[in-house]
Design a protein around this motif. Structure first.
Motif, PDB file in Angstrom:
ATOM      1  N   LEU A  70       5.566   4.291   9.571  1.00 22.26           N
ATOM      2  CA  LEU A  70       4.820   3.587   8.528  1.00 22.26           C
ATOM      3  C   LEU A  70       3.597   2.854   9.068  1.00 22.26           C
ATOM      4  CD1 LEU A  70       4.613   2.902   5.574  1.00 22.26           C
ATOM      5  CD2 LEU A  70       6.168   0.996   5.959  1.00 22.26           C
ATOM      6  N   ARG A  71       3.729   2.204  10.193  1.00 21.68           N
ATOM      7  CA  ARG A  71       2.599   1.451  10.759  1.00 21.68           C
ATOM      8  C   ARG A  71       1.448   2.392  11.122  1.00 21.68           C
ATOM      9  NH1 ARG A  71       3.323  -3.576  13.915  1.00 21.68           N
ATOM     10  NH2 ARG A  71       1.196  -4.278  14.192  1.00 21.68           N
ATOM     11  N   ILE A  72       1.756   3.505  11.787  1.00 18.40           N
ATOM     12  CA  ILE A  72       0.729   4.478  12.169  1.00 18.40           C
ATOM     13  C   ILE A  72       0.149   5.143  10.922  1.00 18.40           C
ATOM     14  CG2 ILE A  72       0.347   6.675  13.369  1.00 18.40           C
ATOM     15  CD1 ILE A  72       2.451   5.693  15.431  1.00 18.40           C
ATOM     16  N   GLY A  73       1.012   5.492   9.982  1.00 18.70           N
ATOM     17  CA  GLY A  73       0.552   6.102   8.735  1.00 18.70           C
ATOM     18  C   GLY A  73      -0.379   5.193   7.958  1.00 18.70           C
ATOM     19  N   GLY A 104       2.566   8.673 -10.870  1.00 17.23           N
ATOM     20  CA  GLY A 104       3.933   8.913 -10.407  1.00 17.23           C
ATOM     21  C   GLY A 104       4.047   9.335  -8.951  1.00 17.23           C
ATOM     22  N   PHE A 105       2.940   9.428  -8.230  1.00 21.35           N
ATOM     23  CA  PHE A 105       2.947   9.839  -6.826  1.00 21.35           C
ATOM     24  C   PHE A 105       2.434   8.697  -5.970  1.00 21.35           C
ATOM     25  CE2 PHE A 105       2.909  13.764  -9.102  1.00 21.35           C
ATOM     26  CZ  PHE A 105       3.628  14.649  -8.314  1.00 21.35           C
ATOM     27  N   LYS A 106       2.995   8.570  -4.775  1.00 18.62           N
ATOM     28  CA  LYS A 106       2.523   7.535  -3.856  1.00 18.62           C
ATOM     29  C   LYS A 106       1.088   7.837  -3.448  1.00 18.62           C
ATOM     30  CE  LYS A 106       6.923   6.329  -1.747  1.00 18.62           C
ATOM     31  NZ  LYS A 106       7.690   6.322  -0.478  1.00 18.62           N
ATOM     32  N   LEU A 107       0.228   6.840  -3.567  1.00 19.29           N
ATOM     33  CA  LEU A 107      -1.172   6.968  -3.174  1.00 19.29           C
ATOM     34  C   LEU A 107      -1.270   7.373  -1.705  1.00 19.29           C
ATOM     35  CD1 LEU A 107      -3.998   6.622  -4.365  1.00 19.29           C
ATOM     36  CD2 LEU A 107      -3.946   4.244  -3.640  1.00 19.29           C
ATOM     37  N   TYR A 108      -0.394   6.848  -0.909  1.00 16.07           N
ATOM     38  CA  TYR A 108      -0.300   7.168   0.522  1.00 16.07           C
ATOM     39  C   TYR A 108      -0.163   8.686   0.707  1.00 16.07           C
ATOM     40  CZ  TYR A 108       2.034   6.995   5.160  1.00 16.07           C
ATOM     41  OH  TYR A 108       2.392   7.160   6.467  1.00 16.07           O
ATOM     42  N   ASN A 109       0.785   9.298  -0.006  1.00 19.25           N
ATOM     43  CA  ASN A 109       1.004  10.741   0.096  1.00 19.25           C
ATOM     44  C   ASN A 109      -0.190  11.522  -0.446  1.00 19.25           C
ATOM     45  OD1 ASN A 109       3.602   9.515   0.436  1.00 19.25           O
ATOM     46  ND2 ASN A 109       4.521  11.504   0.105  1.00 19.25           N
ATOM     47  N   LEU A 110      -0.761  11.059  -1.554  1.00 16.89           N
ATOM     48  CA  LEU A 110      -1.886  11.778  -2.160  1.00 16.89           C
ATOM     49  C   LEU A 110      -3.080  11.844  -1.207  1.00 16.89           C
ATOM     50  CD1 LEU A 110      -1.758  10.489  -5.852  1.00 16.89           C
ATOM     51  CD2 LEU A 110      -0.977  12.702  -4.972  1.00 16.89           C
ATOM     52  N   MET A 156       0.825  -1.194   0.000  1.00 13.62           N
ATOM     53  CA  MET A 156       0.000   0.000   0.000  1.00 13.62           C
ATOM     54  C   MET A 156       0.862   1.248   0.000  1.00 13.62           C
ATOM     55  SD  MET A 156      -1.348   2.657   2.039  1.00 13.62           S
ATOM     56  CE  MET A 156      -0.410   2.220   3.438  1.00 13.62           C
ATOM     57  N   HIS A 157       1.896   1.256   0.818  1.00 15.66           N
ATOM     58  CA  HIS A 157       2.728   2.446   0.965  1.00 15.66           C
ATOM     59  C   HIS A 157       3.446   2.810  -0.327  1.00 15.66           C
ATOM     60  CE1 HIS A 157       6.042   4.985   2.435  1.00 15.66           C
ATOM     61  NE2 HIS A 157       5.120   5.415   3.263  1.00 15.66           N
ATOM     62  N   ASN A 158       3.707   1.845  -1.179  1.00 18.65           N
ATOM     63  CA  ASN A 158       4.431   2.117  -2.420  1.00 18.65           C
ATOM     64  C   ASN A 158       3.549   2.141  -3.663  1.00 18.65           C
ATOM     65  OD1 ASN A 158       7.017   2.461  -1.271  1.00 18.65           O
ATOM     66  ND2 ASN A 158       7.160   0.247  -1.002  1.00 18.65           N
ATOM     67  N   LEU A 159       2.221   1.976  -3.494  1.00 17.72           N
ATOM     68  CA  LEU A 159       1.325   2.067  -4.648  1.00 17.72           C
ATOM     69  C   LEU A 159       1.386   3.473  -5.217  1.00 17.72           C
ATOM     70  CD1 LEU A 159      -1.868   0.194  -3.410  1.00 17.72           C
ATOM     71  CD2 LEU A 159      -0.247  -0.570  -5.127  1.00 17.72           C
ATOM     72  N   LYS A 160       1.452   3.564  -6.544  1.00 23.27           N
ATOM     73  CA  LYS A 160       1.586   4.883  -7.166  1.00 23.27           C
ATOM     74  C   LYS A 160       0.419   5.176  -8.098  1.00 23.27           C
ATOM     75  CE  LYS A 160       6.454   5.667  -6.746  1.00 23.27           C
ATOM     76  NZ  LYS A 160       7.595   6.285  -7.355  1.00 23.27           N
ATOM     77  N   LEU A 161       0.129   6.464  -8.193  1.00 22.55           N
ATOM     78  CA  LEU A 161      -0.888   6.969  -9.105  1.00 22.55           C
ATOM     79  C   LEU A 161      -0.294   8.209  -9.761  1.00 22.55           C
ATOM     80  CD1 LEU A 161      -3.861   6.861 -10.123  1.00 22.55           C
ATOM     81  CD2 LEU A 161      -4.418   8.400  -8.240  1.00 22.55           C
ATOM     82  N   ILE A 179      -2.315   2.853   9.248  1.00 24.72           N
ATOM     83  CA  ILE A 179      -3.593   2.826   9.971  1.00 24.72           C
ATOM     84  C   ILE A 179      -4.392   4.087   9.645  1.00 24.72           C
ATOM     85  CG2 ILE A 179      -4.634   2.936  12.280  1.00 24.72           C
ATOM     86  CD1 ILE A 179      -2.244   1.139  13.207  1.00 24.72           C
ATOM     87  N   PHE A 180      -3.732   5.254   9.704  1.00 22.87           N
ATOM     88  CA  PHE A 180      -4.407   6.511   9.346  1.00 22.87           C
ATOM     89  C   PHE A 180      -4.910   6.475   7.913  1.00 22.87           C
ATOM     90  CE2 PHE A 180      -2.052   9.110  12.732  1.00 22.87           C
ATOM     91  CZ  PHE A 180      -3.171   9.169  13.543  1.00 22.87           C
ATOM     92  N   PHE A 181      -4.111   5.920   7.013  1.00 20.54           N
ATOM     93  CA  PHE A 181      -4.493   5.831   5.604  1.00 20.54           C
ATOM     94  C   PHE A 181      -5.820   5.087   5.458  1.00 20.54           C
ATOM     95  CE2 PHE A 181      -4.703   3.601   1.576  1.00 20.54           C
ATOM     96  CZ  PHE A 181      -4.346   4.572   0.656  1.00 20.54           C
ATOM     97  N   TYR A 182      -5.927   3.931   6.111  1.00 23.86           N
ATOM     98  CA  TYR A 182      -7.159   3.145   5.998  1.00 23.86           C
ATOM     99  C   TYR A 182      -8.334   3.816   6.706  1.00 23.86           C
ATOM    100  CZ  TYR A 182      -4.600  -0.570   3.729  1.00 23.86           C
ATOM    101  OH  TYR A 182      -3.860  -1.286   2.831  1.00 23.86           O
ATOM    102  N   ILE A 183      -8.083   4.406   7.865  1.00 20.85           N
ATOM    103  CA  ILE A 183      -9.154   5.109   8.573  1.00 20.85           C
ATOM    104  C   ILE A 183      -9.660   6.284   7.734  1.00 20.85           C
ATOM    105  CG2 ILE A 183      -9.644   6.596  10.566  1.00 20.85           C
ATOM    106  CD1 ILE A 183      -7.799   4.709  12.205  1.00 20.85           C
ATOM    107  N   LEU A 184      -8.734   7.079   7.186  1.00 19.66           N
ATOM    108  CA  LEU A 184      -9.135   8.220   6.351  1.00 19.66           C
ATOM    109  C   LEU A 184      -9.877   7.756   5.108  1.00 19.66           C
ATOM    110  CD1 LEU A 184      -5.955  10.477   6.602  1.00 19.66           C
ATOM    111  CD2 LEU A 184      -8.239  11.001   7.494  1.00 19.66           C
TER     112      LEU A 184
END
Length: 176
Positions: free
Chosen positions: A148-151, A8-14, A1-6, A153-158
Motif C-alpha cells: 500500500l505505501r509503495i502503491g 463503484g471502483f477504487k480510484l487507486y485501481n482505475l 486515497m486507497h479507498n476512494l471510489k468512482l 507513492i506510485f499513485f501520486y507520481i503517476l
C-alpha cells in the motif's frame, strides 16, 4: 486515497488500469505502425510511451461493461460500440481543437468521416476481448500485491506525471 471510489471502483485501481492499458495500447499501436512504415513511428498524444485513448477505452470497458456483461457476445458487441464511439468522439474533438486529423480511415470501407471504420470497429472488439480477458486478472493480482505505501507513492507520481504531461502535450501540440 486507497479507498476512494468512482463509479463503484477504487480510484487507486482505475489509475493503475489507465496507466497499464495506455502503455499496452501505445506498444501495440507503435509496433503496428512502425512495422507498416518500416521504421519507428511514435504514436499517441502524450510525450512518452502512453496512448491515453487505450487507457480511457479500457476504463470504459472495465467500468461500464465488465460488471454488466454476462457473456462473451455481449461483451464483444458492447466493446465494439463503446470503443468505436470513443474513437469517433476523440478524433472529432482533436480535429476541432487542433485543426489537424490525428488518424484518417477515409480509404477504408464503411468509414464515417474518416474517424471510424468497420474494419477498425471489429479490431477494437477483438482487441478489447484480448486485453480485458487475458491480462486484466494478472493486472488485478499485480495491483493487489503492490504494498500500500509503495502503491500510494506510485499513485501520486503517476497522477502528477499524467497531469503535467497532459498539460504540456496540449500546449505543445498547438504549436506543431
Amino acid at each position: 486515497m486507497h479507498n476512494l471510489k468512482l463509479l463503484g471502483f477504487k480510484l487507486y485501481n482505475l489509475l493503475f488500469y489507465f496507466t497499464v492499458y495506455s502503455f499496452l495500447g501505445w506498444g501495440i499501436e507503435t509496433l503496428y505502425m512502425s512495422v507498416q512504415a518500416g521504421h519507428f513511428i511514435k504514436r499517441g498524444f502524450l510525450f512518452g510511451p502512453f496512448c491515453v485513448i487505450y487507457g480511457f477505452g479500457a476504463l470504459i470497458l472495465i467500468v461500464l461493461l465488465t460488471p454488466k456483461c454476462k457473456n462473451f457476445v455481449q461483451f464483444l458487441f458492447g466493446s465494439m460500440l463503446l470503443t468505436t464511439a470513443l474513437e469517433y468522439i476523440t478524433g472529432y474533438a482533436l480535429e476541432k481543437i487542433y485543426n489537424k486529423k490525428w488518424w484518417d480511415y477515409s480509404d477504408l470501407f464503411l468509414n464515417i468521416n474518416g474517424y471510424i471504420a468497420l474494419k477498425c470497429t471489429c479490431f477494437w472488439g477483438i482487441l478489447s476481448i484480448f486485453l480485458i480477458y487475458l491480462p486484466k486478472p494478472h493486472i488485478d493480482k499485480l495491483i493487489n500485491e503492490i504494498p500500500l505505501r509503495i502503491g500510494t507513492i506510485f499513485f501520486y507520481i503517476l497522477s502528477i506525471f499524467f497531469i503535467i504531461n497532459g498539460a504540456a502535450s496540449i500546449v505543445l501540440n498547438f504549436f506543431n
